[in-house]
Motif scaffolding. Structure first.
Motif, mmCIF file in Angstrom:
data_model
loop_
_atom_site.group_PDB
_atom_site.id
_atom_site.type_symbol
_atom_site.label_atom_id
_atom_site.label_comp_id
_atom_site.label_asym_id
_atom_site.label_seq_id
_atom_site.Cartn_x
_atom_site.Cartn_y
_atom_site.Cartn_z
ATOM 1 N N ASP A 45 0.848 -1.198 0.000
ATOM 2 C CA ASP A 45 0.000 0.000 0.000
ATOM 3 C C ASP A 45 0.884 1.249 0.000
ATOM 4 N N PRO A 46 0.671 2.178 -0.936
ATOM 5 C CA PRO A 46 1.515 3.364 -1.018
ATOM 6 C C PRO A 46 1.495 4.236 0.238
ATOM 7 N N ILE A 47 0.361 4.273 0.932
ATOM 8 C CA ILE A 47 0.303 5.076 2.157
ATOM 9 C C ILE A 47 1.094 4.400 3.261
ATOM 10 N N GLU A 48 0.915 3.098 3.424
ATOM 11 C CA GLU A 48 1.636 2.388 4.478
ATOM 12 C C GLU A 48 3.144 2.424 4.239
ATOM 13 N N TRP A 49 3.563 2.336 2.970
ATOM 14 C CA TRP A 49 4.994 2.429 2.680
ATOM 15 C C TRP A 49 5.538 3.802 3.073
ATOM 16 N N ARG A 50 4.815 4.843 2.725
ATOM 17 C CA ARG A 50 5.272 6.196 3.049
ATOM 18 C C ARG A 50 5.335 6.403 4.564
ATOM 19 N N LYS A 51 4.370 5.891 5.284
ATOM 20 C CA LYS A 51 4.395 6.039 6.748
ATOM 21 C C LYS A 51 5.620 5.357 7.356
ATOM 22 N N LYS A 52 6.045 4.273 6.756
ATOM 23 C CA LYS A 52 7.183 3.520 7.300
ATOM 24 C C LYS A 52 8.520 4.157 6.941
ATOM 25 N N CYS A 69 7.332 16.565 13.328
ATOM 26 C CA CYS A 69 6.776 15.940 12.115
ATOM 27 C C CYS A 69 5.495 15.200 12.485
ATOM 28 N N ALA A 70 4.408 15.531 11.799
ATOM 29 C CA ALA A 70 3.130 14.838 12.009
ATOM 30 C C ALA A 70 2.605 14.271 10.695
ATOM 31 N N LEU A 71 3.529 13.795 9.842
ATOM 32 C CA LEU A 71 3.122 13.315 8.527
ATOM 33 C C LEU A 71 2.262 12.054 8.610
ATOM 34 N N ASP A 72 2.526 11.176 9.579
ATOM 35 C CA ASP A 72 1.683 9.980 9.721
ATOM 36 C C ASP A 72 0.225 10.362 9.939
ATOM 37 N N GLU A 73 0.001 11.337 10.799
ATOM 38 C CA GLU A 73 -1.374 11.786 11.050
ATOM 39 C C GLU A 73 -1.973 12.413 9.800
ATOM 40 N N CYS A 74 -1.176 13.148 9.048
ATOM 41 C CA CYS A 74 -1.662 13.730 7.793
ATOM 42 C C CYS A 74 -2.140 12.633 6.844
ATOM 43 N N LEU A 75 -1.343 11.596 6.698
ATOM 44 C CA LEU A 75 -1.705 10.492 5.798
ATOM 45 C C LEU A 75 -2.953 9.766 6.274
ATOM 46 N N ASP A 76 -3.022 9.499 7.561
ATOM 47 C CA ASP A 76 -4.180 8.768 8.093
ATOM 48 C C ASP A 76 -5.471 9.565 7.929
ATOM 49 N N ARG A 77 -5.412 10.848 8.242
ATOM 50 C CA ARG A 77 -6.631 11.653 8.174
ATOM 51 C C ARG A 77 -7.052 11.919 6.732
ATOM 52 N N ALA A 78 -6.086 12.101 5.847
ATOM 53 C CA ALA A 78 -6.428 12.289 4.434
ATOM 54 C C ALA A 78 -7.047 11.021 3.860
ATOM 55 N N ALA A 79 -6.486 9.862 4.217
ATOM 56 C CA ALA A 79 -7.021 8.593 3.718
ATOM 57 C C ALA A 79 -8.444 8.359 4.194
ATOM 58 N N ALA A 80 -8.702 8.692 5.448
ATOM 59 C CA ALA A 80 -10.054 8.516 5.983
ATOM 60 C C ALA A 80 -11.041 9.469 5.314
ATOM 61 N N ALA A 81 -10.591 10.688 5.036
ATOM 62 C CA ALA A 81 -11.501 11.688 4.472
ATOM 63 C C ALA A 81 -11.929 11.350 3.048
ATOM 64 N N ILE A 82 -11.026 10.757 2.267
ATOM 65 C CA ILE A 82 -11.371 10.489 0.860
ATOM 66 C C ILE A 82 -11.848 9.063 0.640
ATOM 67 N N GLY A 83 -11.723 8.206 1.665
ATOM 68 C CA GLY A 83 -12.105 6.814 1.503
ATOM 69 C C GLY A 83 -11.078 6.039 0.702
ATOM 70 N N TRP A 84 -9.829 6.151 1.081
ATOM 71 C CA TRP A 84 -8.700 5.583 0.343
ATOM 72 C C TRP A 84 -8.858 4.080 0.091
ATOM 73 N N ALA A 85 -9.046 3.320 1.141
ATOM 74 C CA ALA A 85 -9.093 1.857 1.002
ATOM 75 C C ALA A 85 -10.250 1.417 0.116
ATOM 76 N N GLU A 86 -11.410 2.021 0.311
ATOM 77 C CA GLU A 86 -12.583 1.637 -0.454
ATOM 78 C C GLU A 86 -12.416 1.950 -1.946
ATOM 79 N N LYS A 87 -11.870 3.126 -2.234
ATOM 80 C CA LYS A 87 -11.733 3.516 -3.637
ATOM 81 C C LYS A 87 -10.622 2.743 -4.343
ATOM 82 N N ARG A 88 -9.550 2.417 -3.633
ATOM 83 C CA ARG A 88 -8.506 1.599 -4.244
ATOM 84 C C ARG A 88 -9.057 0.214 -4.632
ATOM 85 N N GLU A 89 -9.865 -0.321 -3.761
ATOM 86 C CA GLU A 89 -10.478 -1.618 -4.046
ATOM 87 C C GLU A 89 -11.460 -1.506 -5.217
#
Length: 495
Positions: free
Chosen positions: A143-150, A169-189
């Protein structure tokens, strides 16, 4: 006159104007350019060729990155090799590659002049780097988001300017909140197995930027804070405001530092003869550096106020507190003195004829700061874009954009969101529509608003801004710069 986004950091018409003035001593000289002339004579973003190669282990570990950017400067060496350097700096400051090599090259060309422009090399890097990361993630099946967080850099890692580690640095929180707002997992699927002419996709990009360019460039702002006898304060400094709200936020910093109402803070700006030194508006510095100067000068005013109150009340300054511009003694509600009394006595100071003693402490209170920031407090951000592509014509529509940015502390949330909105609009234009064309003779063919396609309001997608507040220890009340950051990740996310 006029200009923003970096276009007026260098000289444009000034040399010619001065040369003309020298030719006719004692006579006024005025130089005007048409919009079409200004289009090709004012500095714009550096175009160029970007080559990049990345290597990963099978578990996703980023092993190496090799990159080269050839940037085309036009006919003049404006900003020297600044963009050739920073384009690599943003690359080095983002991910934890075991090895990284970057080479920046600058070439003279028979094209429009290039210099500073919003983002200063970061959008160019983001366009290439984030596509390469996504290709790697696709090959690895992660997952591109999980890779970036790591693998993104964070607190303690070397920053974009080597030798200056990140301290927030709060980039992990930025990624998590952006993913939740746009529905990242659902739309990728939903979009992973598409057929047909019209297809949709979802992309993510992250970025690091800066708040001022210390230690690469001089960062220095001088500020005076003058307390008047009516207990209002005038802030005098040379930081500019072209409508983005800088003076509003600087007044807020002053009011918060002094614990005064916002309405009691006034700004005196625009007169470089009266104000102290300021290096100018660049590198998202105004709130971070200018705000630091304002905060320091106002702390000086507050210190003097409490010292005078301590003398008048015969108490230690540490035993005092202020509420509604009245300075009280802790635990003794009947002992107090108003700020206005102290300020008025300092200006209108007279001797008591009965005692022969001065009434109050003489001298108008004035705070001063000659401020050099100790860091560059890089902001971080993540953008997720949902796009629709016509596979036959290549037409691209951006349907939705979510920006989540680590802004440190949002002094004025409306101003911050305005910067993110405007930045995204420019970033989408860079990624999709904006390009300068020349004919075989090197003549610009689209130097007008008619022919140069920029994103307008009707072109913009549904947008959501998420302000992630993670106060930086060096910023005024934890604030970071945000003037350029909003432009950068929409470029990579859309690409």
């Amino acid at each position: 006159m006029g200009g923003g986004f970096g276009a007026r950091l260098g000289m444009v018409l000034e040399p010619e104007t001065c040369a003309l003035a020298m030719a006719v001593p004692g006579r006024p000289v005025k130089v005007l350019s048409t919009r079409e002339e200004d289009w090709v004579t004012s500095p714009s973003r550096h175009p160029g060729k970007y080559w990049m190669k990345m290597g990963f282990k099978k578990d996703g570990t980023p092993v190496a990155c090799d990159a080269r950017f050839e940037n085309y400067k036009g006919a003049y060496y404006v900003d020297a090799s600044g963009t050739a350097f920073t384009t690599g700096a943003w690359l080095g400051g983002m991910y934890k590659f075991d090895s990284l090599r970057y080479r920046g090259l600058s070439y003279y060309t028979n094209q429009s002049i290039c210099g500073a422009f919003r983002g200063y090399g970061n959008p160019q890097t983001n366009f290439v780097m984030e596509q390469m990361i996504d290709r790697g993630c696709a090959e690895l099946g992660v997952d591109p988001i999980e890779w970036r967080k790591k693998w993104h850099k964070g607190v303690g890692d070397d920053g974009w300017c080597m030798g200056v580690p990140y301290n927030s640095c709060a980039l992990d929180e930025c990624l998590d909140r952006a993913a939740a707002a746009i529905g990242w997992a659902e739309k990728r699927e939903k979009y992973k197995n598409q057929t047909g002419t019209i297809r949709r996709g979802i992309g993510v990009a992250v970025m690091n930027h800066t708040s001022g360019a210390m230690p690469m460039l001089l960062e220095h702002t001088v500020c005076d804070a003058l307390l008047h006898q009516d207990a209002t304060v005038t802030i005098n400094l040379a930081c500019s405001d072209m409508g983005q709200g800088s003076h509003t936020t600087l007044r807020q910093v002053a009011a918060e530092t002094l614990d005064f109402p916002y309405e009691d803070i006034h700004m005196a700006t625009g007169d470089t003869d009266a104000a102290g030194f300021d290096i100018g508006a660049h590198a998202s510095r105004t709130l971070y550096v200018g705000g630091g100067a304002v905060q320091q000068a106002c702390e000086d005013v507050r210190r003097q106020l409490f010292e005078r109150a301590a003398l008048e009340l015969d108490e230690a300054a540490d035993d005092l507190y202020m509420e509604d511009k009245i300075i009280h003694v802790k635990g003794a509600s009947n002992k107090s003195i108003s700020v206005q009394t102290i300020a008025n006595q300092g200006v209108n100071n007279f001797m008591n004829p009965e005692t022969g003693q001065l009434i109050g402490q003489p001298g108008q209170i004035q705070g001063y700061a000659s401020f050099f920031p100790p860091h560059n407090a890089p902001p971080f951000g993540a953008t997720i874009a949902e796009v629709e592509v016509d596979m036959e014509t290549g037409e691209v529509k951006v349907l939705e954009l979510v920006n989540a940015h680590d802004v440190g502390r949002a002094i004025h949330p409306g101003v911050v969101e305005g910067q993110l909105d405007g930045g995204a609009q420019q970033g989408l234009g860079m990624a999709l529509t904006e390009e300068t064309y020349y004919d075989e003779k090197g003549i610009c063919q689209n130097n007008s608003f008619t022919d140069y396609k920029m994103f307008g309001p009707s072109d913009m997608p549904k947008m959501t801004n998420i302000l992630v507040e993670n106060p930086d220890p060096t910023g005024p009340f934890g604030a970071k710069g945000v003037g350029e950051a909003g432009l950068v990740p929409p470029v990579g996310a859309t690409a």
